[in-house]
Design a protein around this motif. Structure first.
Motif, PDB file in Angstrom:
ATOM      1  N   ASP A 250      -1.624  -5.563  -0.760  1.00 34.96           N
ATOM      2  CA  ASP A 250      -0.532  -4.600  -0.859  1.00 34.96           C
ATOM      3  C   ASP A 250       0.846  -5.250  -0.774  1.00 34.96           C
ATOM      4  OD1 ASP A 250      -0.431  -5.212   1.830  1.00 34.96           O
ATOM      5  OD2 ASP A 250      -1.005  -3.212   2.530  1.00 34.96           O
ATOM      6  N   THR A 251       0.899  -6.575  -0.617  1.00 38.99           N
ATOM      7  CA  THR A 251       2.178  -7.296  -0.640  1.00 38.99           C
ATOM      8  C   THR A 251       2.005  -8.588  -1.424  1.00 38.99           C
ATOM      9  OG1 THR A 251       1.743  -8.585   1.379  1.00 38.99           O
ATOM     10  CG2 THR A 251       2.785  -6.404   1.654  1.00 38.99           C
TER      11      THR A 251
ATOM     12  N   ALA B 252      -3.609  -7.896   4.753  1.00 37.74           N
ATOM     13  CA  ALA B 252      -2.932  -7.243   3.628  1.00 37.74           C
ATOM     14  C   ALA B 252      -3.879  -6.955   2.471  1.00 37.74           C
ATOM     15  CB  ALA B 252      -1.777  -8.113   3.135  1.00 37.74           C
TER      16      ALA B 252
END
Length: 242
Positions: free
Chosen positions: A86-87, A98
């Motif tokens: 997600d990043t 993440a």
């Protein structure tokens, strides 16, 4: 002698020589060292993944199968593992906190997620983005019953003008087309479309199903409409004289 921070001058693979010298005597030996530059995975920018807002209309969240983008990203390449984050930092560092998994429910709408591609042989890594979008459903206006008079009182009317309701149902919403169906399943599948004029197959009152579909997104909403056949007064055959 080359500097310790050395950039190869021969593409892909270059052999340099290493001199190993004993400080006390000055004796030395030579050995070879290969410098190999492996290519990064070559990735294709994938099309946006789109879903319709069916699960809970209005919340703009749906569960995406992220792997639906794999084939386009890899474009036939093998030996590469794709993982999703997600990043961007999560994708760069393979941060497990993440990492995201399918089925993945988006947060914002639209949302960009990040794909890490790692070569299983060399360990070389490349990253790319993937956009997720939840499209809204059409908002047709539920129509009033379509009523006809039954001249022979058999409960059947052969001239129902379904198309007469189209403009009111669409209510000026752009890019919407309507189709009329006898069953909910037909409306959901977009098959067995009814045409006007239509003759009802259920006596007196029949419910038909109207599929309102957005021509750009393919998202649809189904509303119903009743076809009502009202009986005509029955006049006695023999009317007594007064």
């Amino acid at each position: 002698a080359t500097p310790s921070n050395y950039t190869n001058t021969t593409p892909n693979m270059e052999t340099i020589w290493v001199r190993v010298e004993y400080n006390a005597t000055g004796c030395y030996k030579l050995t070879e060292l290969d410098l190999i530059v492996n290519p990064l995975p070559v990735l294709v920018q994938p099309d946006q993944l789109n879903l319709c807002d069916y699960n809970n209309p209005g919340d703009e969240q749906e569960a995406f199968t992220l792997e639906d983008a794999n084939a386009q990203i890899l474009n036939g390449q093998t030996g590469i593992t794709l993982t999703y984050y997600d990043t961007q930092l999560g994708a760069d560092t393979a941060d497990a906190t993440a990492q995201i998994f399918s089925p993945y429910t988006n947060g914002p709408n639209p949302q960009t997620v990040y794909v890490r591609a790692e070569d299983n042989t060399t360990g070389c890594v490349n990253t790319i983005t993937l956009d997720l979008r939840v499209n809204p459903l059409p908002s047709p206006v539920a129509p009033s019953p379509l009523v006809a008079c039954d001249e022979d009182n058999d409960g059947i009317y052969s001239e129902f003008d379904l198309d007469s309701q189209t403009a009111g149902i669409i209510n000026n919403e752009p890019n919407i087309v309507l189709s009329y169906h006898e069953t909910q399943a037909d409306a959901e599948n977009g098959q067995n479309t009814l045409s006007s004029p239509y003759e009802n197959i259920v006596e007196n009152v029949q419910t038909i199903y109207i599929r309102a579909e957005n021509t750009l997104t393919g998202c649809y909403t189904i509303v119903t409409m009743d076809l009502v056949v009202e009986p005509s007064p029955e006049v006695p055959v023999n009317i007594p004289d007064y």
